[in-house]
Design a protein around this motif. Structure first.
Motif, PDB file in Angstrom:
ATOM      1  N   ASP A 112       0.861  -1.181   0.000  1.00 58.12           N
ATOM      2  CA  ASP A 112       0.000   0.000   0.000  1.00 58.12           C
ATOM      3  C   ASP A 112       0.907   1.244   0.000  1.00 58.12           C
ATOM      4  O   ASP A 112       1.665   1.469   0.945  1.00 58.12           O
ATOM      5  N   GLU A 113       0.842   2.032  -1.072  1.00 55.75           N
ATOM      6  CA  GLU A 113       1.725   3.192  -1.203  1.00 55.75           C
ATOM      7  C   GLU A 113       1.464   4.232  -0.128  1.00 55.75           C
ATOM      8  O   GLU A 113       2.390   4.887   0.352  1.00 55.75           O
ATOM      9  N   ALA A 114       0.233   4.391   0.279  1.00 62.79           N
ATOM     10  CA  ALA A 114      -0.096   5.380   1.309  1.00 62.79           C
ATOM     11  C   ALA A 114       0.565   5.006   2.639  1.00 62.79           C
ATOM     12  O   ALA A 114       1.111   5.868   3.340  1.00 62.79           O
ATOM     13  N   LYS A 115       0.525   3.710   2.991  1.00 66.15           N
ATOM     14  CA  LYS A 115       1.157   3.270   4.238  1.00 66.15           C
ATOM     15  C   LYS A 115       2.667   3.443   4.154  1.00 66.15           C
ATOM     16  O   LYS A 115       3.318   3.830   5.130  1.00 66.15           O
ATOM     17  N   LEU A 116       3.226   3.151   2.999  1.00 66.05           N
ATOM     18  CA  LEU A 116       4.666   3.290   2.801  1.00 66.05           C
ATOM     19  C   LEU A 116       5.075   4.752   2.940  1.00 66.05           C
ATOM     20  O   LEU A 116       6.044   5.080   3.628  1.00 66.05           O
ATOM     21  N   ASP A 117       4.321   5.648   2.294  1.00 68.69           N
ATOM     22  CA  ASP A 117       4.612   7.074   2.399  1.00 68.69           C
ATOM     23  C   ASP A 117       4.498   7.544   3.842  1.00 68.69           C
ATOM     24  O   ASP A 117       5.330   8.332   4.326  1.00 68.69           O
ATOM     25  N   SER A 118       3.502   7.064   4.540  1.00 68.77           N
ATOM     26  CA  SER A 118       3.302   7.438   5.935  1.00 68.77           C
ATOM     27  C   SER A 118       4.468   6.950   6.799  1.00 68.77           C
ATOM     28  O   SER A 118       4.965   7.673   7.676  1.00 68.77           O
ATOM     29  N   ALA A 119       4.920   5.737   6.567  1.00 70.48           N
ATOM     30  CA  ALA A 119       6.024   5.170   7.335  1.00 70.48           C
ATOM     31  C   ALA A 119       7.316   5.954   7.080  1.00 70.48           C
ATOM     32  O   ALA A 119       8.073   6.245   8.015  1.00 70.48           O
ATOM     33  N   ILE A 120       7.554   6.327   5.833  1.00 66.33           N
ATOM     34  CA  ILE A 120       8.754   7.103   5.504  1.00 66.33           C
ATOM     35  C   ILE A 120       8.688   8.471   6.167  1.00 66.33           C
ATOM     36  O   ILE A 120       9.666   8.949   6.745  1.00 66.33           O
ATOM     37  N   ALA A 121       7.523   9.107   6.114  1.00 65.55           N
ATOM     38  CA  ALA A 121       7.357  10.415   6.747  1.00 65.55           C
ATOM     39  C   ALA A 121       7.586  10.324   8.251  1.00 65.55           C
ATOM     40  O   ALA A 121       8.217  11.207   8.847  1.00 65.55           O
TER      41      ALA A 121
END
Length: 70
Positions: free
Chosen positions: A2-11
């Protein structure tokens, strides 16, 4: 993935990293006094040229002496 979860984790990781790294401390006058003032590049070039000319003159003199000895 899930790209949204990945982006959130990176942030989240980036935010944590920012919190761990405080602003760099300003350099003290004592630390600045430990290091000498360096000469300008032009001054260094002049000194190097003087040394090179004396070195090349010495080498030419040695070479002339060796050629005469042979």
């Amino acid at each position: 993935m899930d790209e949204a979860k990945l982006d959130s984790a990176i942030a989240d990781l980036l935010r944590e990293e920012e919190l761990e790294d405080p602003e760099p401390k300003p350099k003290s006058a004592k630390a600045l006094a430990l290091f000498p003032e360096l000469p300008d590049q032009a001054e260094m070039d002049k000194e190097a040229q003087k040394r090179d000319s004396s070195l090349s003159a010495s080498l030419r003199q040695k070479w002339a002496g060796l050629r005469g000895a042979a």
